[in-house]
Every structure is written in C-alpha cells, then in structure tokens.
Design an enzyme around this catalytic site. Structure first.
Site, PDB file in Angstrom:
ATOM      1  N   GLU A  70     -31.534  47.982  21.432  1.00  0.00           N
ATOM      2  CA  GLU A  70     -30.534  47.927  20.955  1.00  0.00           C
ATOM      3  C   GLU A  70     -29.248  47.724  21.072  1.00  0.00           C
ATOM      4  O   GLU A  70     -28.938  46.444  21.781  1.00  0.00           O
ATOM      5  CB  GLU A  70     -30.485  49.276  19.747  1.00  0.00           C
ATOM      6  CG  GLU A  70     -31.245  49.288  18.807  1.00  0.00           C
ATOM      7  CD  GLU A  70     -32.573  50.653  18.890  1.00  0.00           C
ATOM      8  OE1 GLU A  70     -33.108  50.218  20.418  1.00  0.00           O
ATOM      9  OE2 GLU A  70     -32.903  50.745  18.191  1.00  0.00           O
ATOM     10  N   CYS A  98     -31.980  55.197  18.011  1.00  0.00           N
ATOM     11  CA  CYS A  98     -31.456  56.313  18.695  1.00  0.00           C
ATOM     12  C   CYS A  98     -30.015  56.974  18.711  1.00  0.00           C
ATOM     13  O   CYS A  98     -29.496  55.784  19.258  1.00  0.00           O
ATOM     14  CB  CYS A  98     -32.312  56.752  20.647  1.00  0.00           C
ATOM     15  SG  CYS A  98     -31.821  55.864  21.517  1.00  0.00           S
TER      16      CYS A  98
HETATM   17  N1  THU Z   1     -36.246  52.696  22.193  1.00  0.00           N
HETATM   18  C1  THU Z   1     -35.493  51.674  21.952  1.00  0.00           C
HETATM   19  O1  THU Z   1     -36.078  50.634  22.585  1.00  0.00           O
HETATM   20  N2  THU Z   1     -34.908  51.863  21.195  1.00  0.00           N
HETATM   21  C2  THU Z   1     -34.146  52.941  20.554  1.00  0.00           C
HETATM   22  O2  THU Z   1     -33.672  52.955  19.534  1.00  0.00           O
HETATM   23  C3  THU Z   1     -35.090  54.146  20.694  1.00  0.00           C
HETATM   24  C4  THU Z   1     -36.142  54.283  22.003  1.00  0.00           C
HETATM   25  C5  THU Z   1     -37.456  52.922  23.502  1.00  0.00           C
HETATM   26  C6  THU Z   1     -36.504  53.678  24.730  1.00  0.00           C
HETATM   27  C7  THU Z   1     -37.740  53.317  25.980  1.00  0.00           C
HETATM   28  O3  THU Z   1     -38.349  52.229  26.948  1.00  0.00           O
HETATM   29  C8  THU Z   1     -38.727  53.323  24.518  1.00  0.00           C
HETATM   30  O4  THU Z   1     -38.571  53.431  23.677  1.00  0.00           O
HETATM   31  C9  THU Z   1     -39.569  55.476  24.193  1.00  0.00           C
HETATM   32  O5  THU Z   1     -38.248  55.997  24.180  1.00  0.00           O
END
Ligand code: THU
Length: 160
Positions: free
Chosen positions: A75, A112
């Site tokens: 994001e 997240c």
């Molecule tokens: N991740 C995202 O790209 N977006 C989120 O909103 C949650 C987590 C990614 C970060 C990391 O590379 C992987 O997902 C595991 O946490």
C-alpha cells in the site's frame, strides 16, 4: 466519565463478480502487482492498485529486505509512488489483494495499521475520501468508502 462509541460501516461482497467492472479491472491490476511482490522472507505477497482522478493507474507490491524493518508494504509502495509522480492528483480508489505463497487466502485481508496511517495522510491532504477494496486471493471483497472507516481517531496535521 462518558463512553464514546465508534462505529464503522463496511460492505462485504461475496465475490469479485459483484463489483462494478472498473473495480474488477483495478483488482486485476492489484493481482498482477501481487505476483511481482518481492517477499522471500514472509512468503506473503500483497498487491495494490490505485486509480487517480487523472485516470492514471498506479500499482505497488510489498518489497522485503534482509534487514526486515527496511522492507515496505504494498500500500505504501503504491501510494508514495502516486504521491511522488502525481502530486496534484487525488487517489480515488485503492484495490488490495493479499495472500500467502503457500496457501490460497480466501478471507479479506485489510491494510496494516502503518499503511492505514499513511493512506490517511493522502485522504486528509486531498480533502476527498479514498475508497478501499480489500480481499485475499479469492473470495469475499470488503469495501470501505473512506480510509477513515478503517482508522478511527486518526492522528493528522490538526494536532501539530
Ligand atoms: N504487508 C503488506 O504489504 N501490506 C499490509 O498491509 C500488511 C503486510 C506485507 C509486509 C510484509 O512484506 C508481508 O506482507 C508480511 O507481513
């Protein structure tokens, strides 16, 4: 003492086929971006696609690093790119799809907390809501008509 109740309204679609065609197309872009994620450590791939009010589509995916905290979520990769390339454009819709590389995720996976804060910065800046659709790899899709529904009590520039 008084109690404050905070409510958020989200809409849940049973499948991507229930979405308007332009949102399905954007979600397909997010799914393509997810396939290009660099996630050798978590093996969890996330794709994001944004459509701007100048009709540009910007995509991003998670980029991990051997020094784990140096990586970045999909994001933020996407929205920072949009902000850096089209500083005067507004983000209209963000489509997100996420899933483990070893399993098929069927539950909607929300952004997240750090990404919610980052997205909210742009929603506040542009004075217009960013509509967010999020899903796993398949299955239900959740729509939030504004980032604010996903992050009550946002911290923004008015506190500075
Ligand atoms: N991740 C995202 O790209 N977006 C989120 O909103 C949650 C987590 C990614 C970060 C990391 O590379 C992987 O997902 C595991 O946490």
């Amino acid at each position: 003492m008084k109690t404050v109740k905070i409510e958020s309204i989200l809409e849940v679609f049973d499948s991507i086929v229930e979405l308007p065609e332009y949102v399905r197309d954007l979600m397909k872009e997010a799914a393509e971006a997810r396939k290009r994620a660099y996630a050798p450590y978590s093996k969890f791939s996330v794709g994001a696609a944004l459509i701007l009010d100048n009709n540009k589509v910007v995509t991003g995916n998670n980029q991990e690093n051997a020094s784990y905290p140096s990586g970045l979520c999909a994001e933020r990769t996407a929205i920072y790119y949009a902000g850096s390339q089209y500083p005067d454009a507004k983000v209209v819709i963000m489509a997100l799809t996420a899933g483990s590389q070893s399993d098929v995720n069927t539950e909607p996976i929300p952004p997240c907390g750090a990404c919610r804060q980052a997205i909210s910065e742009y929603e506040v800046k542009q004075e217009a809501p960013i509509e967010i659709y999020f899903m796993g790899e398949t299955g239900k899709v959740v729509r939030s008509k504004s980032l604010a529904n996903l992050l009550p009590l946002i911290f923004d520039k008015t506190y500075l």
